[in-house]
Write a protein that holds these residues in place. Structure first.
Motif: not given
Length: 249
Positions: A155-182
């Motif tokens: 976003h041109p502002s450099g902000t994220y969704l978290k910066d533009n909310c009244d309240l945030v629920l954190d899903s705590k998912i790691a970047p990449g959204d994959g829990e397994l490897d092989h």
């Protein structure tokens, strides 16, 4: 069950346990905002782009759900229903699409928007959150706070969704959204983000329902259409709440 399947299920359970341990206060606060919106006749919307739309849809028009939850249906953003599929990803970077859609709904000041975006980095969720708040709406963001530390904002502002909310629920998912490897897979796999995000949304809805009932207010709930009397019940509760339902036109 293979060892890999066990690892996947363990990862999903571990995320849910972490949500229970760390997000209880925020879930309760979100549930209070939702209960107040229902009690005071406000309009309630949910939005997510791409796969984030799955969690937004999960609390709309379903058995056990609140009748007054409405999906903000931005063209091309509901799941992977566009062809080619990557057009949906490109549209998340387009300014004005989601905000124009919101302006064409009956949303008004004081209404509530659940805005779901795993990374919270794209133009659309940030712009929509800012626009909704400018219009006087309350915005609850459902996102992963791990992403802003790892990826840049688009976003041109450099902000994220978290910066533009009244309240945030954190899903705590790691970047990449994959829990397994092989060794032979070449990339992480086994996403749990939909499970976790839907659990957050359902937890908020369940808590808000109980809050309303505790106050002596009968929550406007759907019953399953697959049980006797369910369709008749649902027709009545839709009619009773017609002024706040925008999926039954």
């Amino acid at each position: 069950m293979t060892e890999l399947v066990g690892r996947y299920l363990d990862a999903a359970v571990a995320h849910l346990e972490r949500i229970r341990a760390e997000e209880g206060e925020n879930i309760d606060a979100a549930a209070e905002l939702l209960a107040e919106a229902v009690e005071h006749g406000r309009r309630i919307f949910t939005f997510g782009a791409g796969h984030s739309s799955l969690a937004a849809q999960d609390v709309v028009y379903r058995a056990g759900g609140l009748v007054v939850m409405n999906l903000l249906n931005v063209p091309g953003m509901t799941g992977v229903n566009v062809m080619p599929a990557h057009l949906g990803s490109a549209l998340e970077r387009v300014s004005g699409l989601a905000t124009t859609t919101l302006d064409l709904t009956p949303a008004r000041s004081g209404d509530l928007l659940f805005l779901i975006s795993l990374s919270g980095r794209q133009v659309m969720p940030v712009e929509l959150a800012r626009h909704a708040r400018d219009r006087g709406m309350k915005v609850i963001g459902v996102t992963s706070l791990a992403y802003p530390a790892a990826v840049s904002s688009n976003h041109p502002s450099g902000t994220y969704l978290k910066d533009n909310c009244d309240l945030v629920l954190d899903s705590k998912i790691a970047p990449g959204d994959g829990e397994l490897d092989h060794p032979g897979a070449g990339a992480p796999f086994g996403s749990v983000s939909t499970i976790v995000t839907s659990a957050l949304m359902q937890s908020v809805t369940a808590s808000a329902t109980a809050k309303l009932a505790d106050r002596g207010i009968t929550p406007p709930l759907f019953r399953s259409g697959n049980v006797d009397g369910g369709t008749e019940w649902n027709n009545k509760v839709i009619a009773d709440n017609a002024e706040r339902i925008f999926y039954a036109w």
